[in-house]
Structures are given as C-alpha cells and as structure tokens.
Write a protein that holds these residues in place. Structure first.
Motif, PDB file in Angstrom:
ATOM      1  N   PRO A 163       0.813  -1.219   0.000  1.00 51.23           N
ATOM      2  CA  PRO A 163       0.000   0.000   0.000  1.00 51.23           C
ATOM      3  C   PRO A 163       0.848   1.271   0.000  1.00 51.23           C
ATOM      4  CG  PRO A 163      -0.878  -1.607   1.557  1.00 51.23           C
ATOM      5  CD  PRO A 163       0.431  -2.143   1.085  1.00 51.23           C
ATOM      6  N   LEU A 164       2.017   1.207   0.633  1.00 52.51           N
ATOM      7  CA  LEU A 164       2.875   2.385   0.716  1.00 52.51           C
ATOM      8  C   LEU A 164       3.294   2.860  -0.676  1.00 52.51           C
ATOM      9  CD1 LEU A 164       4.291   4.371   2.593  1.00 52.51           C
ATOM     10  CD2 LEU A 164       6.254   2.799   2.659  1.00 52.51           C
ATOM     11  N   THR A 165       3.535   1.910  -1.583  1.00 44.79           N
ATOM     12  CA  THR A 165       3.916   2.266  -2.952  1.00 44.79           C
ATOM     13  C   THR A 165       2.797   3.072  -3.623  1.00 44.79           C
ATOM     14  OG1 THR A 165       5.280   0.288  -3.176  1.00 44.79           O
ATOM     15  CG2 THR A 165       4.570   1.359  -5.208  1.00 44.79           C
ATOM     16  N   LEU A 166       1.579   2.596  -3.500  1.00 47.95           N
ATOM     17  CA  LEU A 166       0.445   3.286  -4.131  1.00 47.95           C
ATOM     18  C   LEU A 166       0.146   4.611  -3.446  1.00 47.95           C
ATOM     19  CD1 LEU A 166      -0.906   1.975  -6.595  1.00 47.95           C
ATOM     20  CD2 LEU A 166       0.110   0.251  -5.107  1.00 47.95           C
ATOM     21  N   GLN A 167       0.365   4.665  -2.146  1.00 48.73           N
ATOM     22  CA  GLN A 167       0.157   5.924  -1.430  1.00 48.73           C
ATOM     23  C   GLN A 167       1.146   6.986  -1.918  1.00 48.73           C
ATOM     24  OE1 GLN A 167      -0.441   5.760   2.858  1.00 48.73           O
ATOM     25  NE2 GLN A 167       0.835   7.579   3.121  1.00 48.73           N
ATOM     26  N   ALA A 168       2.386   6.576  -2.128  1.00 44.70           N
ATOM     27  CA  ALA A 168       3.399   7.515  -2.601  1.00 44.70           C
ATOM     28  C   ALA A 168       3.079   8.015  -4.007  1.00 44.70           C
ATOM     29  CB  ALA A 168       4.776   6.847  -2.581  1.00 44.70           C
ATOM     30  N   LEU A 169       2.510   7.150  -4.841  1.00 42.10           N
ATOM     31  CA  LEU A 169       2.224   7.529  -6.226  1.00 42.10           C
ATOM     32  C   LEU A 169       0.969   8.398  -6.363  1.00 42.10           C
ATOM     33  CD1 LEU A 169       3.013   4.129  -7.954  1.00 42.10           C
ATOM     34  CD2 LEU A 169       4.284   6.261  -8.257  1.00 42.10           C
ATOM     35  N   THR A 170       0.003   8.205  -5.472  1.00 51.62           N
ATOM     36  CA  THR A 170      -1.260   8.932  -5.591  1.00 51.62           C
ATOM     37  C   THR A 170      -1.378  10.109  -4.628  1.00 51.62           C
ATOM     38  OG1 THR A 170      -2.388   7.496  -3.975  1.00 51.62           O
ATOM     39  CG2 THR A 170      -2.448   6.824  -6.309  1.00 51.62           C
ATOM     40  N   GLY A 171      -0.588  10.073  -3.554  1.00 54.28           N
ATOM     41  CA  GLY A 171      -0.703  11.119  -2.538  1.00 54.28           C
ATOM     42  C   GLY A 171      -1.924  10.960  -1.664  1.00 54.28           C
ATOM     43  N   GLU A 172      -2.568   9.802  -1.724  1.00 52.86           N
ATOM     44  CA  GLU A 172      -3.758   9.523  -0.929  1.00 52.86           C
ATOM     45  C   GLU A 172      -3.567   8.242  -0.126  1.00 52.86           C
ATOM     46  OE1 GLU A 172      -6.435  11.344  -0.715  1.00 52.86           O
ATOM     47  OE2 GLU A 172      -6.234  12.734  -2.412  1.00 52.86           O
ATOM     48  N   ALA A 173      -4.170   8.190   1.055  1.00 51.87           N
ATOM     49  CA  ALA A 173      -4.107   6.978   1.868  1.00 51.87           C
ATOM     50  C   ALA A 173      -4.792   5.832   1.130  1.00 51.87           C
ATOM     51  CB  ALA A 173      -4.791   7.215   3.208  1.00 51.87           C
ATOM     52  N   VAL A 174      -4.203   4.656   1.200  1.00 51.53           N
ATOM     53  CA  VAL A 174      -4.744   3.470   0.529  1.00 51.53           C
ATOM     54  C   VAL A 174      -5.632   2.709   1.508  1.00 51.53           C
ATOM     55  CG1 VAL A 174      -4.158   1.266  -0.563  1.00 51.53           C
ATOM     56  CG2 VAL A 174      -2.772   3.303  -1.022  1.00 51.53           C
ATOM     57  N   ARG A 175      -6.840   2.376   1.069  1.00 51.61           N
ATOM     58  CA  ARG A 175      -7.770   1.620   1.911  1.00 51.61           C
ATOM     59  C   ARG A 175      -7.633   0.132   1.630  1.00 51.61           C
ATOM     60  NH1 ARG A 175     -12.429   4.107   3.596  1.00 51.61           N
ATOM     61  NH2 ARG A 175     -12.797   2.082   4.596  1.00 51.61           N
ATOM     62  N   THR A 176      -7.609  -0.650   2.676  1.00 51.43           N
ATOM     63  CA  THR A 176      -7.416  -2.101   2.530  1.00 51.43           C
ATOM     64  C   THR A 176      -8.447  -2.929   3.279  1.00 51.43           C
ATOM     65  OG1 THR A 176      -5.889  -2.134   4.414  1.00 51.43           O
ATOM     66  CG2 THR A 176      -4.921  -1.823   2.214  1.00 51.43           C
ATOM     67  N   SER A 177      -9.201  -2.310   4.183  1.00 54.04           N
ATOM     68  CA  SER A 177     -10.092  -3.094   5.042  1.00 54.04           C
ATOM     69  C   SER A 177     -11.468  -2.456   5.131  1.00 54.04           C
ATOM     70  CB  SER A 177      -9.508  -3.224   6.455  1.00 54.04           C
ATOM     71  OG  SER A 177     -10.425  -3.870   7.330  1.00 54.04           O
ATOM     72  N   LEU A 178     -12.489  -3.282   5.049  1.00 54.77           N
ATOM     73  CA  LEU A 178     -13.850  -2.813   5.214  1.00 54.77           C
ATOM     74  C   LEU A 178     -14.120  -2.426   6.652  1.00 54.77           C
ATOM     75  CD1 LEU A 178     -16.733  -2.370   4.114  1.00 54.77           C
ATOM     76  CD2 LEU A 178     -17.168  -4.798   4.515  1.00 54.77           C
ATOM     77  N   LEU A 179     -13.507  -3.141   7.582  1.00 52.16           N
ATOM     78  CA  LEU A 179     -13.760  -2.932   9.004  1.00 52.16           C
ATOM     79  C   LEU A 179     -12.644  -2.132   9.649  1.00 52.16           C
ATOM     80  CD1 LEU A 179     -15.087  -6.529   9.808  1.00 52.16           C
ATOM     81  CD2 LEU A 179     -16.401  -4.482   9.196  1.00 52.16           C
ATOM     82  N   ASP A 180     -12.317  -1.007   9.015  1.00 51.68           N
ATOM     83  CA  ASP A 180     -11.319  -0.085   9.544  1.00 51.68           C
ATOM     84  C   ASP A 180     -12.042   0.898  10.466  1.00 51.68           C
ATOM     85  OD1 ASP A 180      -9.639   2.102   9.994  1.00 51.68           O
ATOM     86  OD2 ASP A 180      -8.633   1.875   8.065  1.00 51.68           O
ATOM     87  N   PRO A 181     -11.858   0.798  11.805  1.00 50.32           N
ATOM     88  CA  PRO A 181     -12.630   1.639  12.741  1.00 50.32           C
ATOM     89  C   PRO A 181     -12.494   3.123  12.456  1.00 50.32           C
ATOM     90  CG  PRO A 181     -11.434  -0.083  13.926  1.00 50.32           C
ATOM     91  CD  PRO A 181     -10.930  -0.098  12.511  1.00 50.32           C
ATOM     92  N   GLY A 182     -11.291   3.584  12.107  1.00 38.97           N
ATOM     93  CA  GLY A 182     -11.083   5.005  11.849  1.00 38.97           C
ATOM     94  C   GLY A 182     -11.831   5.477  10.617  1.00 38.97           C
ATOM     95  N   ALA A 183     -11.662   4.740   9.510  1.00 36.78           N
ATOM     96  CA  ALA A 183     -12.283   5.157   8.255  1.00 36.78           C
ATOM     97  C   ALA A 183     -13.794   5.004   8.293  1.00 36.78           C
ATOM     98  CB  ALA A 183     -11.711   4.351   7.094  1.00 36.78           C
ATOM     99  N   GLU A 184     -14.280   3.998   9.023  1.00 35.01           N
ATOM    100  CA  GLU A 184     -15.709   3.709   9.017  1.00 35.01           C
ATOM    101  C   GLU A 184     -16.484   4.479  10.074  1.00 35.01           C
ATOM    102  OE1 GLU A 184     -17.404   2.033   6.682  1.00 35.01           O
ATOM    103  OE2 GLU A 184     -15.449   2.085   5.730  1.00 35.01           O
ATOM    104  N   ALA A 185     -15.808   5.328  10.843  1.00 27.23           N
ATOM    105  CA  ALA A 185     -16.517   6.142  11.826  1.00 27.23           C
ATOM    106  C   ALA A 185     -17.561   7.022  11.146  1.00 27.23           C
ATOM    107  CB  ALA A 185     -15.528   7.011  12.603  1.00 27.23           C
ATOM    108  N   GLY A 186     -17.283   7.432   9.939  1.00 23.85           N
ATOM    109  CA  GLY A 186     -18.228   8.235   9.148  1.00 23.85           C
ATOM    110  C   GLY A 186     -18.734   7.498   7.935  1.00 23.85           C
ATOM    111  N   MET A 187     -18.843   6.159   8.003  1.00 22.21           N
ATOM    112  CA  MET A 187     -19.275   5.337   6.863  1.00 22.21           C
ATOM    113  C   MET A 187     -18.407   5.619   5.646  1.00 22.21           C
ATOM    114  SD  MET A 187     -21.675   3.416   7.964  1.00 22.21           S
ATOM    115  CE  MET A 187     -22.563   2.815   6.549  1.00 22.21           C
TER     116      MET A 187
END
Length: 417
Positions: free
Chosen positions: A50-74
């Motif tokens: 994921p770090l490779t893709l994050q560096a290329l896009t400048g955006e955090a890469v999502r990998t999990s449906l049940l990520d508590p931080g990301a899913e706090a706001g659906m």
C-alpha cells in the motif's frame, strides 16, 4: 478522446502478479490529471505494498472494510459516492466470480455494489482459468450487469503458459478508458425533462391458436437503452413485445404482442414524446386470416400455403407526422450491404438517426449480450454524418447511442413537462 482531467478514479487492485503494473497505471492516471484513490484486497498486498500506491497517488490506501477510523463516518459509502469511475486492474478470476454473484465480503466488492459509477475491469489470470466455462460465464454476467471488460491480452504468462489472460498494459488501459462516449462524466449526460418512448423485442403474428410468425429478437438492446435513458433522468415508456426480461427500474412498460398492437401504442405515445426510438424487430407481414382452430396436418397434404399481408410501418408513419413529431431514431438489422441499406432507410422513412447492425456476425446482435453498430444521422446543416461503435456490451453501446442522441437533439426542441 474524452479528457481525463479532473476525473475521480477509484483504482481497485486484486491479488495477481499483474498488480505490479497497477503502480504504473496509478502514475499514468495521476499524470493525466485524474484524482486517484486506491483500494487493495488482502491478497493484493502480497504482490505490492500500500505504501507504494500511497506515494504515487498522494492519498491513503484503503485495505479493510472494518477499519474503525475510516468507518466512523461510513467511509466506504463516501468513497462509493466519490468515484466517477471504478477501475479494477488486475481483476482476478476469484474477484470476477464474487462480483458476478453480487457478493460484498470485502471493501472492494462492497464499494462496487454501493456505487453508481462507471465500472471497468482489466482481467488477469492464467490462460486456462480465463478459458474455463465458469470464468466465461462470470464475464458474460458482469458485462450484462454493466461492467466494461478491457482485455485480457494474450501472450507469455508468469506461470510459463502462453495464451489469453494477460492484463492489458497500463497505456492500453488508459487509451480504452477515455476514448469513447461512455467515458463521458455521468453529469455531462443529462436527459432530465425528456420524455423518451422506445419499442423493443419481437412481435408475434398468429397463424392459429398455437402457432405464430416471429423472429429471434431478445429485446436486450431496447431494454438496455430504456435502462440507460432512465438512469440519465428521462421519463421512459417502453413498448415491449414478448420477451423474457425484467422491466428496468424507473421505466413504464407497455406489453404488446402483435405488430398492430405495437403500432397503436407507438402512434399514441409518439405525440407525447421528445424522442422515439424504434428498436423492436417488428414483423413486416402477418397472416391474412387467423385460423380459429389449430391447423391440422393431413396424410394427403403435401404442403401448406399461407397468404400474408403487410403490417403497418410504425417508424415510417411517425416519420411522416406533421405535428408533434418526436426526434426519431430507427434501427436496421441487416445481413449484407449494411451502410447502403441503412442510408436508404434513413432517407426513405424520414428518420433523424439510424442505428445499423450486422446480425450475421457471430456473437453479436439477436440474443447476444454484445453488439456493434454503425450510427448514421443528418447534422444541423442536413449533411450526412456517421460514427462506428465497435463490439461491446449492449449496456455500454446503449449509453453511447444515447450520448449521440442527446448531442444531436435540436437545442430548440422543448422538453415535455
């Protein structure tokens, strides 16, 4: 070619060796001016980080449906709404199978089911897996559901095999992704306020209580057009011959059986419509007399003679209307001299546009989920113009045809309220 600038692309990466190409694809998307966010399956992370893709896009890469931080706001729903294009490259046989079944068991498949974005995938797998009957069935189902498949390519594979299954090169994916009218942003195609009436499917002309004359039309092209028109906000009425298809969401369906029944419904609704699309395969002739009882075969009977009479020409009568005439689009299913026959029909029946396809081509046209078409019309100056659409799914072709209709619709033509 449609400009990629400002397009919001959600790049999905699944577990295949071709995932290494996805880094280059992400870079090309960014270089072209796209906004890019990346979703990786768990297996994909074994091939590229994921770090490779994050560096290329400048955006955090999502990998999990049940990520508590990301899913706090659906977060997965927000991503689904954000995307204009969902591009999965590579798309493995496993991922294709799960999407074909409508599963939503990880972040990537959940997003695909929750989004109205244009959905595109670049399959990549072993040549035997690609040729397997289950994969071919899944590919057909995905295309019927509206997915656009880019590739696969053929050649040397990482496993040592040679054959179809290689993921297209990133440059080829970019070219395919942005070259056609269906690549236009969803908000650039707007049919809100338009009233569109279509005909679809075959007609049946009775001979007796158990037999009829008909043709091989499945209705799939007309139904794809109706669905696409409704998706773009039009008020859609679909006059349908007998088919085994579900009514598209948001479409009002009027069922008919014979050409005369379709004729009556079409002339009644045409005057209420901004656009009329005659996609049905209407029988040219019917039996002069319909037998009250089943026609029986006798031992001394060498043959049977039927006297046929002409059915009304629906599209020609609408073309001849003097008042409240809609923008008129016809179809021509031909087996030879495609362009000349289509041009003759365009002129003779006073159409604004005609969609011609060669039904003699294997795997295209009647009964198939795929089609190719030659589009002919008269421009604002009355000059003949044309555009060719290569073989694709009927869902994608329908969107291309509607884009051309909306482009050709006279700006002075008021939309019905």
């Amino acid at each position: 070619m449609t400009s990629p600038l400002g397009r919001r692309v959600l790049l999905g990466i699944s577990a295949g060796i071709a995932a290494y190409k996805s880094a280059h694809l992400a870079r090309l998307l960014k270089k072209a001016g796209c906004e890019v966010r990346v979703i990786m399956t768990e297996g994909a992370q074994a091939f590229i980080t994921p770090l490779t893709l994050q560096a290329l896009t400048g955006e955090a890469v999502r990998t999990s449906l049940l990520d508590p931080g990301a899913e706090a706001g659906m977060g997965h729903i927000e991503l689904a709404r954000w995307a204009e294009i969902i591009l999965i490259a590579p798309a493995t046989a496993d991922l294709m199978a799960r999407l074909a079944q409508g599963q939503a068991d990880d972040l990537l498949t959940t997003l695909c089911l929750a989004s109205d974005a244009r959905c595109v995938m670049a399959p990549a797998m072993n040549q035997a897996m690609w040729r397997h009957v289950a994969t071919r069935r899944n590919a057909r189902q995905l295309q019927e559901d509206g997915w656009q498949l880019l590739g696969p390519d053929a050649g040397d594979q990482a496993c040592g095999d040679i054959g179809p299954g290689r993921m297209l090169e990133p440059e080829a994916i970019m070219e395919e992704l942005f070259k056609s009218p269906e690549a236009a942003p969803a908000d650039s195609l707007d049919a809100r306020g338009l009233s569109i009436t279509l005909t679809a499917g075959p007609t049946r002309e009775l001979l007796d209580p158990v037999r009829y004359l008909s043709n091989h039309s499945s209705g799939k092209m007309g139904y794809a057009l109706a669905r696409a028109a409704a998706d773009l906000g039009a008020r859609v009425k679909l006059i349908s011959g007998p088919v085994a298809l579900e009514t598209p969401p948001g479409v009002e369906r009027i069922d008919v059986e014979s050409a005369r029944e379709m004729h009556e419904a079409a002339l009644r609704l045409a005057r209420q419509s901004d656009v009329f699309i005659g996609c049905a395969a209407v029988a040219d002739y019917r039996a002069e007399t319909v037998s009250e009882h089943k026609i029986k075969k006798t031992d001394d009977q060498e043959g049977l003679t039927l006297k046929l009479v002409k059915n009304p020409d629906i599209i020609a009568e609408i073309g001849a209307m003097q008042e409240k005439r809609p923008y008129l689009v016809g179809f021509a299913a031909e087996t030879q001299n495609l362009e000349s026959h289509a041009r003759d029909k365009l002129q003779r029946k006073k159409l604004d546009m005609i969609v011609a396809n060669d039904v003699s081509q294997q795997g295209l046209g009647f009964g198939s989920d795929h089609n190719a078409a030659l589009l002919l019309w008269r421009d604002a100056d009355g000059e003949a113009a044309q555009r060719h659409f290569p073989a694709t799914t009927k869902a994608m072709l329908a969107r291309s045809i509607l884009a051309a209709i909306l482009e050709g619709l006279p700006h002075s033509q008021g939309r019905t309220s």
